[in-house]
Design a protein around this motif. Structure first.
Motif, PDB file in Angstrom:
ATOM      1  N   ILE A 109      -3.088  -1.600  -8.597  1.00 36.66           N
ATOM      2  CA  ILE A 109      -4.305  -0.783  -8.670  1.00 36.66           C
ATOM      3  C   ILE A 109      -3.893   0.622  -8.247  1.00 36.66           C
ATOM      4  O   ILE A 109      -3.375   0.809  -7.138  1.00 36.66           O
ATOM      5  CB  ILE A 109      -5.416  -1.313  -7.745  1.00 36.66           C
ATOM      6  N   VAL A 110      -4.084   1.571  -9.142  1.00 35.63           N
ATOM      7  CA  VAL A 110      -3.588   2.924  -8.906  1.00 35.63           C
ATOM      8  C   VAL A 110      -4.746   3.918  -8.939  1.00 35.63           C
ATOM      9  O   VAL A 110      -5.391   4.080  -9.981  1.00 35.63           O
ATOM     10  CB  VAL A 110      -2.555   3.326  -9.982  1.00 35.63           C
ATOM     11  N   VAL A 111      -5.021   4.535  -7.799  1.00 34.86           N
ATOM     12  CA  VAL A 111      -5.982   5.640  -7.773  1.00 34.86           C
ATOM     13  C   VAL A 111      -5.198   6.912  -8.066  1.00 34.86           C
ATOM     14  O   VAL A 111      -4.224   7.219  -7.375  1.00 34.86           O
ATOM     15  CB  VAL A 111      -6.671   5.754  -6.397  1.00 34.86           C
ATOM     16  N   THR A 112      -5.574   7.606  -9.108  1.00 31.51           N
ATOM     17  CA  THR A 112      -4.833   8.815  -9.486  1.00 31.51           C
ATOM     18  C   THR A 112      -5.709   9.725 -10.319  1.00 31.51           C
ATOM     19  O   THR A 112      -6.721   9.288 -10.876  1.00 31.51           O
ATOM     20  CB  THR A 112      -3.563   8.452 -10.284  1.00 31.51           C
TER      21      THR A 112
ATOM     22  N   PHE B  77       0.860  -1.184   0.000  1.00 31.58           N
ATOM     23  CA  PHE B  77       0.000   0.000   0.000  1.00 31.58           C
ATOM     24  C   PHE B  77       0.896   1.234   0.000  1.00 31.58           C
ATOM     25  O   PHE B  77       1.745   1.387   0.870  1.00 31.58           O
ATOM     26  CB  PHE B  77      -0.892  -0.014   1.255  1.00 31.58           C
ATOM     27  N   VAL B  78       0.721   2.067  -1.000  1.00 29.21           N
ATOM     28  CA  VAL B  78       1.489   3.316  -1.077  1.00 29.21           C
ATOM     29  C   VAL B  78       0.516   4.477  -0.925  1.00 29.21           C
ATOM     30  O   VAL B  78      -0.440   4.602  -1.699  1.00 29.21           O
ATOM     31  CB  VAL B  78       2.267   3.412  -2.399  1.00 29.21           C
ATOM     32  N   PHE B  79       0.760   5.302   0.089  1.00 31.27           N
ATOM     33  CA  PHE B  79      -0.175   6.362   0.457  1.00 31.27           C
ATOM     34  C   PHE B  79       0.211   7.698  -0.173  1.00 31.27           C
ATOM     35  O   PHE B  79       1.344   7.907  -0.583  1.00 31.27           O
ATOM     36  CB  PHE B  79      -0.197   6.534   1.986  1.00 31.27           C
ATOM     37  N   GLN B  80      -0.759   8.591  -0.150  1.00 29.21           N
ATOM     38  CA  GLN B  80      -0.525   9.935  -0.659  1.00 29.21           C
ATOM     39  C   GLN B  80       0.622  10.632   0.092  1.00 29.21           C
ATOM     40  O   GLN B  80       1.438  11.309  -0.508  1.00 29.21           O
ATOM     41  CB  GLN B  80      -1.828  10.717  -0.465  1.00 29.21           C
ATOM     42  N   ASN B  81       0.654  10.427   1.396  1.00 27.28           N
ATOM     43  CA  ASN B  81       1.626  11.166   2.218  1.00 27.28           C
ATOM     44  C   ASN B  81       2.817  10.321   2.660  1.00 27.28           C
ATOM     45  O   ASN B  81       3.393  10.550   3.710  1.00 27.28           O
ATOM     46  CB  ASN B  81       0.922  11.785   3.415  1.00 27.28           C
ATOM     47  N   PHE B  82       3.171   9.353   1.840  1.00 31.50           N
ATOM     48  CA  PHE B  82       4.398   8.548   1.988  1.00 31.50           C
ATOM     49  C   PHE B  82       4.393   7.651   3.222  1.00 31.50           C
ATOM     50  O   PHE B  82       4.723   6.477   3.120  1.00 31.50           O
ATOM     51  CB  PHE B  82       5.673   9.413   1.991  1.00 31.50           C
ATOM     52  N   ASN B  83       4.059   8.229   4.402  1.00 32.20           N
ATOM     53  CA  ASN B  83       3.987   7.445   5.640  1.00 32.20           C
ATOM     54  C   ASN B  83       5.256   6.673   5.959  1.00 32.20           C
ATOM     55  O   ASN B  83       5.193   5.536   6.427  1.00 32.20           O
ATOM     56  CB  ASN B  83       2.809   6.456   5.599  1.00 32.20           C
TER      57      ASN B  83
ATOM     58  N   LEU C  28       0.078  -4.369  -5.641  1.00 34.94           N
ATOM     59  CA  LEU C  28       0.442  -3.077  -5.073  1.00 34.94           C
ATOM     60  C   LEU C  28      -0.722  -2.109  -5.249  1.00 34.94           C
ATOM     61  O   LEU C  28      -1.223  -1.942  -6.361  1.00 34.94           O
ATOM     62  CB  LEU C  28       1.642  -2.496  -5.826  1.00 34.94           C
ATOM     63  N   LEU C  29      -1.129  -1.488  -4.152  1.00 32.69           N
ATOM     64  CA  LEU C  29      -2.216  -0.511  -4.194  1.00 32.69           C
ATOM     65  C   LEU C  29      -1.625   0.886  -3.996  1.00 32.69           C
ATOM     66  O   LEU C  29      -0.849   1.102  -3.059  1.00 32.69           O
ATOM     67  CB  LEU C  29      -3.229  -0.800  -3.076  1.00 32.69           C
ATOM     68  N   PHE C  30      -1.971   1.797  -4.878  1.00 31.45           N
ATOM     69  CA  PHE C  30      -1.494   3.179  -4.763  1.00 31.45           C
ATOM     70  C   PHE C  30      -2.700   4.090  -4.571  1.00 31.45           C
ATOM     71  O   PHE C  30      -3.612   4.075  -5.390  1.00 31.45           O
ATOM     72  CB  PHE C  30      -0.780   3.627  -6.044  1.00 31.45           C
ATOM     73  N   ASP C  31      -2.682   4.893  -3.486  1.00 33.31           N
ATOM     74  CA  ASP C  31      -3.780   5.836  -3.280  1.00 33.31           C
ATOM     75  C   ASP C  31      -3.282   7.259  -3.540  1.00 33.31           C
ATOM     76  O   ASP C  31      -2.671   7.872  -2.680  1.00 33.31           O
ATOM     77  CB  ASP C  31      -4.346   5.707  -1.863  1.00 33.31           C
ATOM     78  N   GLU C  32      -3.528   7.756  -4.717  1.00 38.14           N
ATOM     79  CA  GLU C  32      -3.102   9.093  -5.142  1.00 38.14           C
ATOM     80  C   GLU C  32      -1.638   9.351  -4.791  1.00 38.14           C
ATOM     81  O   GLU C  32      -1.315  10.301  -4.056  1.00 38.14           O
ATOM     82  CB  GLU C  32      -4.017  10.156  -4.519  1.00 38.14           C
ATOM     83  N   PRO C  33      -0.743   8.535  -5.347  1.00 37.81           N
ATOM     84  CA  PRO C  33       0.661   8.584  -4.926  1.00 37.81           C
ATOM     85  C   PRO C  33       1.377   9.879  -5.272  1.00 37.81           C
ATOM     86  O   PRO C  33       2.446  10.153  -4.725  1.00 37.81           O
ATOM     87  CB  PRO C  33       1.296   7.410  -5.680  1.00 37.81           C
ATOM     88  N   THR C  34       0.821  10.685  -6.169  1.00 31.72           N
ATOM     89  CA  THR C  34       1.525  11.916  -6.545  1.00 31.72           C
ATOM     90  C   THR C  34       0.759  13.182  -6.148  1.00 31.72           C
ATOM     91  O   THR C  34       1.182  14.284  -6.458  1.00 31.72           O
ATOM     92  CB  THR C  34       1.803  11.956  -8.063  1.00 31.72           C
ATOM     93  N   SER C  35      -0.364  13.015  -5.446  1.00 32.73           N
ATOM     94  CA  SER C  35      -1.208  14.179  -5.146  1.00 32.73           C
ATOM     95  C   SER C  35      -0.555  15.172  -4.183  1.00 32.73           C
ATOM     96  O   SER C  35      -0.887  16.350  -4.193  1.00 32.73           O
ATOM     97  CB  SER C  35      -2.544  13.734  -4.553  1.00 32.73           C
ATOM     98  N   ALA C  36       0.354  14.673  -3.328  1.00 34.27           N
ATOM     99  CA  ALA C  36       0.962  15.564  -2.343  1.00 34.27           C
ATOM    100  C   ALA C  36       2.263  16.180  -2.850  1.00 34.27           C
ATOM    101  O   ALA C  36       2.939  16.881  -2.107  1.00 34.27           O
ATOM    102  CB  ALA C  36       1.219  14.794  -1.046  1.00 34.27           C
TER     103      ALA C  36
END
Ligand code: ADP
Ligand code: MG
Length: 272
Positions: A222-225, A113-119, A190-198
């Motif tokens: 699966i990439v949410v973008t 899981f890859v988050f918007q804010n890196f975490n 691999l799930l990406f939740d808006e990986p470049t939004s931030a």
């Protein structure tokens, strides 16, 4: 037909009175990239969280690599078995395995899981960020985990940042570390939740390039973008969600260039 890696079937999810997912169906084949588009509040993050077992579903079922999670009702379980037996139901068709609570936790380690804010863990170096979970969750020998971590950092172009702390990196670099960290667990998907939004605009490209590289090597994603250009270039399937349902899905050309639904057209006219 290639193997189904992620199968989401009739999934409903509510938070109190708010029904956020209202019967979502989604099927992702092994090695394919699915891009999910949709307005804010349409349920994209919630869908990713149900796939990663961070949220339990109220109705419907989800299987990952033929392992069934998420059903809450016996009729959903029967439906899952039927779909599995009738074919197209996963790599172990007919043998859908129901995970117990403990197995669910284990399976989660194989869903990146890859988050918007890196975490990233702020108090750990880049290398330690990548080594922590393989050692603690997968019980890998530290030496092996470090070797893998170095190889992955090279892959995302950060071999020289091994000993840096997250705060010393740009947002783009931090996100590339986060992707490498997800890969260190050898994820099935691999799930990406808006990986470049931030990210600042000039840093978006370096992160998308890493994701493109993964796509070219057959990583299931699966990439949410909102990056439509990326969707056009990389996606095997584009899914448009609105109001907690999948409104339409298909090839990038079909969904982006010739959308059939008014809601898709309205959304695209705003983001293109
Ligand atoms: P998206 O990612 O498409 O913007 P989300 O899945 O984040 O949409 O959210 C969909 C809706 O669900 C929103 O109205 C949001 O406020 C609500 N929601 C999400 N998570 C929770 C939660 N844990 N509790 C209550 N409401 C939530
Ligand atoms: Mg979201």
């Amino acid at each position: 037909m290639s193997d189904v890696m992620v199968d989401v079937h009739g999934v409903h999810k509510s938070f109190g009175p708010l029904e956020v997912l209202r019967g979502v169906d989604l099927r992702v084949r092994a090695g394919e990239v699915t891009v999910i588009l949709g307005p804010s509040g349409s349920g994209k993050s919630t869908l990713l969280r149900t796939i990663n077992h961070l949220e339990k579903v109220n109705r419907g079922w989800i299987s990952i690599d033929g392992e069934l999670i998420g059903y809450r009702r016996s009729e959903d379980r029967r439906a899952a078995r039927r779909a599995s037996v009738e074919g197209g139901g996963g790599r172990r068709a007919g043998k859908l395995h129901e995970l117990k609570e403990k197995e669910v936790l284990k399976q989660r380690t194989h869903i990146g899981f890859v988050f918007q804010n890196f975490n990233l863990f702020p108090h750990l170096t880049v290398l330690e960020n990548l080594v922590e979970a393989p050692v603690s969750a997968l019980r890998r020998p530290r030496k092996d985990a470090e070797d893998t971590a170095r190889r992955l950092l090279e892959r995302v172009g950060l071999a020289d940042k091994t000993d840096a702390y997250p705060r010393q990196l740009s947002g783009g670099q931090q996100q590339r570390v986060a992707i490498a960290r997800a890969l260190a667990l050898e994820p099935k998907v691999l799930l990406f939740d808006e990986p470049t939004s931030a990210l600042d605009p000039e840093l978006v490209g370096e992160v998308l390039d890493v994701i493109k590289d993964l796509a070219s090597t057959g990583t299931t994603m699966i990439v949410v973008t909102h990056e439509i250009g990326f969707a056009r270039e990389v996606a095997d399937t584009v899914v448009f969600m609105d109001g907690g349902v999948v409104v339409e899905q298909g090839s990038p050309a079909a969904v982006l260039d010739a959308p059939r639904h008014e809601r898709t057209r309205a959304f695209l006219s705003k983001v293109l």
